[in-house]
Motif scaffolding. Structure first.
Motif, short mmCIF file in Angstrom:
data_model
loop_
_atom_site.label_atom_id
_atom_site.label_comp_id
_atom_site.label_asym_id
_atom_site.label_seq_id
_atom_site.Cartn_x
_atom_site.Cartn_y
_atom_site.Cartn_z
N GLU A 173 -0.63 13.94 0.74
CA GLU A 173 -0.60 14.24 -0.81
C GLU A 173 0.58 14.13 -1.17
O GLU A 173 0.60 13.48 -2.64
CB GLU A 173 -1.52 14.96 -1.20
N ASN A 174 1.63 13.87 -1.07
CA ASN A 174 2.79 13.93 -1.37
C ASN A 174 3.50 12.80 -1.27
O ASN A 174 4.73 12.56 -1.69
CB ASN A 174 3.85 14.96 -0.63
N ILE A 175 2.66 12.31 -1.16
CA ILE A 175 3.42 10.88 -0.68
C ILE A 175 4.06 10.65 -0.19
O ILE A 175 5.83 10.17 -0.04
CB ILE A 175 3.88 9.88 -2.39
N THR A 176 4.28 11.23 0.58
CA THR A 176 5.53 11.19 2.03
C THR A 176 4.83 11.06 3.29
O THR A 176 3.44 11.16 3.81
CB THR A 176 6.19 12.70 2.52
N SER A 177 5.23 10.02 4.16
CA SER A 177 4.61 9.62 5.93
C SER A 177 4.18 10.78 6.66
O SER A 177 5.37 12.09 6.83
CB SER A 177 6.48 8.60 6.60
N THR A 178 2.78 10.81 7.10
CA THR A 178 2.28 11.39 8.35
C THR A 178 1.84 10.57 9.26
O THR A 178 1.32 9.39 9.00
CB THR A 178 2.01 12.36 7.43
N GLU A 179 1.10 11.18 10.07
CA GLU A 179 0.55 10.92 11.56
C GLU A 179 -0.53 9.60 10.37
O GLU A 179 -0.90 10.74 9.99
CB GLU A 179 0.47 12.06 12.08
N LYS A 180 -0.83 8.91 11.65
CA LYS A 180 -2.01 8.28 11.46
C LYS A 180 -3.24 9.36 11.13
O LYS A 180 -4.16 9.09 10.12
CB LYS A 180 -2.26 7.01 11.89
N SER A 181 -3.45 10.32 12.19
CA SER A 181 -4.55 10.99 12.67
C SER A 181 -4.88 12.24 11.10
O SER A 181 -6.05 12.69 10.47
CB SER A 181 -4.88 12.00 13.08
N LYS A 182 -3.27 12.07 10.02
CA LYS A 182 -3.36 13.31 9.14
C LYS A 182 -3.46 12.95 7.79
O LYS A 182 -3.26 13.49 6.86
CB LYS A 182 -1.95 13.59 9.24
N THR A 183 -3.89 11.55 7.75
CA THR A 183 -3.34 10.59 6.76
C THR A 183 -4.97 10.79 5.54
O THR A 183 -5.92 11.25 5.90
CB THR A 183 -3.60 9.20 7.32
N SER A 184 -4.10 11.03 4.50
CA SER A 184 -5.04 11.35 3.50
C SER A 184 -5.08 9.89 2.17
O SER A 184 -6.21 10.37 0.70
CB SER A 184 -4.90 12.13 2.29
N ILE A 185 -3.80 9.34 2.41
CA ILE A 185 -3.35 7.63 1.23
C ILE A 185 -2.99 7.20 2.10
O ILE A 185 -1.84 6.93 2.63
CB ILE A 185 -2.80 8.37 -0.12
N LYS A 186 -3.40 6.37 2.15
CA LYS A 186 -2.91 4.67 3.00
C LYS A 186 -1.86 4.37 1.22
O LYS A 186 -2.29 3.73 0.25
CB LYS A 186 -4.03 3.98 3.46
N GLY A 187 -0.44 3.55 2.25
CA GLY A 187 -0.10 3.42 1.14
C GLY A 187 0.05 1.15 1.54
O GLY A 187 0.74 1.17 2.68
N ARG A 188 0.30 0.53 0.04
CA ARG A 188 0.62 -0.98 0.90
C ARG A 188 1.63 -1.29 0.77
O ARG A 188 1.43 -1.13 -1.04
CB ARG A 188 -0.70 -1.85 1.06
N GLY A 189 2.74 -2.62 0.51
CA GLY A 189 3.77 -2.44 -0.07
C GLY A 189 4.12 -4.46 0.59
O GLY A 189 4.05 -4.46 1.09
N PHE A 190 5.29 -4.38 -0.90
CA PHE A 190 5.25 -5.55 -0.85
C PHE A 190 6.66 -5.53 -1.83
O PHE A 190 7.06 -4.88 -2.70
CB PHE A 190 4.58 -6.84 -0.77
N GLN A 191 7.37 -7.15 -1.63
CA GLN A 191 8.75 -7.23 -2.53
C GLN A 191 8.15 -7.40 -3.77
O GLN A 191 7.62 -8.15 -3.61
CB GLN A 191 9.72 -7.73 -1.99
N GLU A 192 8.45 -7.24 -5.26
CA GLU A 192 8.13 -7.39 -6.73
C GLU A 192 9.36 -7.09 -6.49
O GLU A 192 10.04 -6.67 -7.53
CB GLU A 192 7.00 -6.65 -7.17
#
Length: 299
Positions: free
Chosen positions: A31-50
């Motif tokens: 929830e704090n937008i920091t990396s976590t273990e996949k099993s504890k994920t609540s948000i998925k982030g996807r990124g690219f260079q813009e």
């Protein structure tokens, strides 16, 4: 001329942040937008260079469109800067602004789920310089508007009833102000006031008190019992806190379903009286928007 420039910049900002490009990175976040273990994920982030920044779109675990968009210096996500945008569950824009060196900078705006602007502030290195707030009656007419300028130490506000008749207006320079109260018979009372103390209504004990009350009284299993998909759901309930601290006119601003809004409304109704809002040193009725978050983990 200044207003035209601001409107033009905002339009360009929304258009730019709405670009669609292939994602090259995937992040598993809490929830704090920091990396976590996949099993504890609540948000998925996807990124690219813009262009010169790295764009991160945040999704719920079942969502197909982003509900928050951040920009960073690079893919390490360690240096927050550039445009930010977030959305209500119904797809309408919730907040929009920009960061520089991890601080809010320049114009930031918020809208409610009906698309009505409720906040417009100008920041300098994370500090609000000028802010304007608005609230509305249930019939969508303006209820209250206020502008505070910390640079010039001024404050102006105006309040309307549900038929757009003026209730009061006030202007302060420093702590000294003039308050005009418009009476039902068409007359006006003018008072000098010496406190522009303005505090919103709050739950007893503030944020800590509300959090403790949630832990003790909220049934966090409601969405699970109603088969909600995994994800993080922030419910927002709007209501009026009366002068005596009682609650009235509850209305859900979100519609996540699965019984979540009803559960939050239930605990607000059964809870203790709130601390009323203070305006110019006097207790007043206040519209409050209270969030509560449910997290449904992957089963």
């Amino acid at each position: 001329m200044k207003k035209e420039i601001v409107i033009c910049c905002v339009f360009i900002f929304i258009a730019a942040i709405g670009k669609s490009q292939p994602y090259k990175y995937t992040y598993y976040l809490n929830e704090n937008i920091t990396s976590t273990e996949k099993s504890k994920t609540s948000i998925k982030g996807r990124g690219f260079q813009e262009d010169s920044l790295f764009r991160l779109d945040c999704f719920t675990l079942t969502g197909t469109r982003p509900y928050m968009t951040f920009h960073f210096k690079d893919s390490s996500l360690s240096d927050l800067r550039g445009p930010f945008l977030s959305y209500h569950p119904n797809g309408k824009v919730y907040s929009q602004g920009s960061y520089f060196n991890a601080y809010e900078e320049g114009l930031w705006q918020r809208w409610d789920s009906l698309g009505r602007k409720i906040d417009s502030s100008i920041y300098k290195e994370g500090v609000i310089m000028v802010s304007g707030v608005s609230s509305y009656h249930d019939n969508n007419l303006l209820s209250f508007y206020a502008v505070s300028d910390s640079l010039n130490d001024t404050y102006q506000s105006i309040s309307y009833d549900s038929t757009s008749k003026k209730i009061f207006d006030a202007y302060f320079k420093g702590k000294r102000g003039i308050l005009n109260v418009y009476n039902g018979d068409g007359s006006k009372t003018i008072d000098s006031v010496f406190s522009r103390e303005l505090t919103s209504a709050e739950f007893p004990g503030g944020t800590d008190g509300w959090t403790k009350y949630l832990r003790t009284n909220l049934n966090a299993n409601v969405p699970v019992d109603n088969n909600a998909p995994p994800g993080t759901y922030t419910v927002i309930i709007r209501f009026t806190v009366k002068k005596d601290g009682s609650i009235a006119d509850l209305l859900q601003e979100t519609n996540h379903r699965y019984g979540m809004e009803q559960e939050v409304m239930r605990i607000i109704k059964k809870g203790p009286k709130w601390l009323p809002a203070i305006q110019f040193g006097q207790k007043v009725d206040c519209i409050k928007r209270q969030p509560a978050t449910f997290v449904v983990s992957v089963r």
